[in-house]
Write an enzyme that holds these catalytic residues in place. Structure first.
Site, PDB file in Angstrom:
ATOM      1  N   GLU A   1      -1.717  -8.703   3.672  1.00 23.25           N
ATOM      2  CA  GLU A   1      -1.539  -9.146   5.321  1.00 23.25           C
ATOM      3  C   GLU A   1      -3.117  -9.130   6.025  1.00 23.25           C
ATOM      4  OE1 GLU A   1      -1.255  -6.215   4.312  1.00 23.25           O
ATOM      5  OE2 GLU A   1      -1.976  -4.859   5.909  1.00 23.25           O
TER       6      GLU A   1
ATOM      7  N   CYS B   1       0.947  -1.397  -0.097  1.00 23.52           N
ATOM      8  CA  CYS B   1       0.020   0.012  -0.084  1.00 23.52           C
ATOM      9  C   CYS B   1       0.923   1.114   0.037  1.00 23.52           C
ATOM     10  CB  CYS B   1      -1.041  -0.016   1.200  1.00 23.52           C
ATOM     11  SG  CYS B   1      -2.349   1.380   0.912  1.00 23.52           S
TER      12      CYS B   1
ATOM     13  N   HIS C   1      -3.850  -5.150   0.598  1.00 22.41           N
ATOM     14  CA  HIS C   1      -3.082  -5.211   1.866  1.00 22.41           C
ATOM     15  C   HIS C   1      -3.111  -6.840   2.026  1.00 22.41           C
ATOM     16  CE1 HIS C   1      -2.376  -1.598   4.044  1.00 22.41           C
ATOM     17  NE2 HIS C   1      -3.197  -1.097   3.355  1.00 22.41           N
TER      18      HIS C   1
END
Ligand code: MN
Length: 255
Positions: free
Chosen positions: A226, A119, A224
């Protein structure tokens, strides 16, 4: 009692951000969201947080300790870093974080250690190598779809698809050429930096993935992963890919 010997995992540096805890007497902290830490562990790495506010000499030492680096998400990069003409759209700038991460990104590349920009980190990689940003995608990019679901929808909300170039390292790492991704950003890449290749795009054409040419593993993604890896094996594979390359970089340094 015999000591337990665990196999040594590749060390993955994580960049941090500044926050102020709202309490009776506000307190400054440096932080990452736990999802980055958890994703690196799930990918087989040992996470190491890299603080802000350090001179380059100290950052150089810390970079020597890590086998790979994640440039994490966060606020906007200062428009002074790419000669903005729309400063009014730029929010939540931390000049010291910009300085820290630009140094780390360039130095990480020059040492041939793998890097994953997420990001803000994806945008940072572009700016560090001489590219520019849309200060606000929705207002400045013709035909833009909505990309800003931060604080609107849960972080794992799948906002749009991305098409990934079949011959890219990103596609090879994810194991697919299309993905459903979350979207928690209001800025994006405008002019691609020399030395970067755009390898993933949103339906409106926005660059959502980049690779630095001529390096073993230097990838940026605008989404993202994660927040997606617990339910999407391709996103876990991205962290595994970083850790695998980090292991290789470590052996190369040791050798
Ligand atoms: Mn997006």
């Amino acid at each position: 009692m015999n000591p337990i010997h665990f196999p040594s995992r590749p060390i993955i540096g994580l960049t941090t951000c500044r926050k102020t805890l709202a309490q009776k007497i506000p307190m400054d902290v440096q932080a990452v969201t736990p999802a980055y830490v958890d994703a690196v562990v799930a990918g087989g790495g040992a996470p190491l947080l890299i603080p802000l506010g350090l001179p380059e000499e100290t950052l150089s030492t810390l970079l020597g300790l890590v086998d790979g680096l994640v440039l994490t998400g966060g606020g906007d990069i200062s428009g002074e870093r790419y000669h903005t003409e729309h400063a009014n759209y730029i929010l939540d700038v931390d000049d010291d974080r910009d300085r820290t991460e630009i140094y780390l990104a360039r130095e990480c590349l020059s040492r041939g250690k793998p890097l994953l920009g997420i990001c803000r980190g994806h945008q940072l990689l572009n700016v560090a190598l001489g590219g520019t940003l849309y200060e606000d995608v929705l207002n400045l990019m013709p035909g833009a779809i909505k990309h800003e679901y931060y604080n609107v929808m849960p972080r794992e909300y799948l906002a749009h698809t991305v098409e990934i170039a079949a011959d890219s390292q990103l596609a090879a790492t994810l194991g697919q050429t299309q993905a459903q991704v979350n979207s928690l950003h209001h800025q994006g890449i405008r002019d691609l930096a020399p030395g970067l290749r755009a390898v993933a795009h949103a339906p409106d054409g926005l660059i959502e993935g980049v690779e630095a040419l001529g390096y073993p593993f230097a990838i940026g993604v605008q989404w993202h992963p994660e927040n997606l890896y617990p339910t999407d094996p391709a996103m876990l594979a991205l962290f595994r890919g970083l850790v695998t390359e980090a292991e290789r970089a470590r052996l190369a340094y040791a050798g």
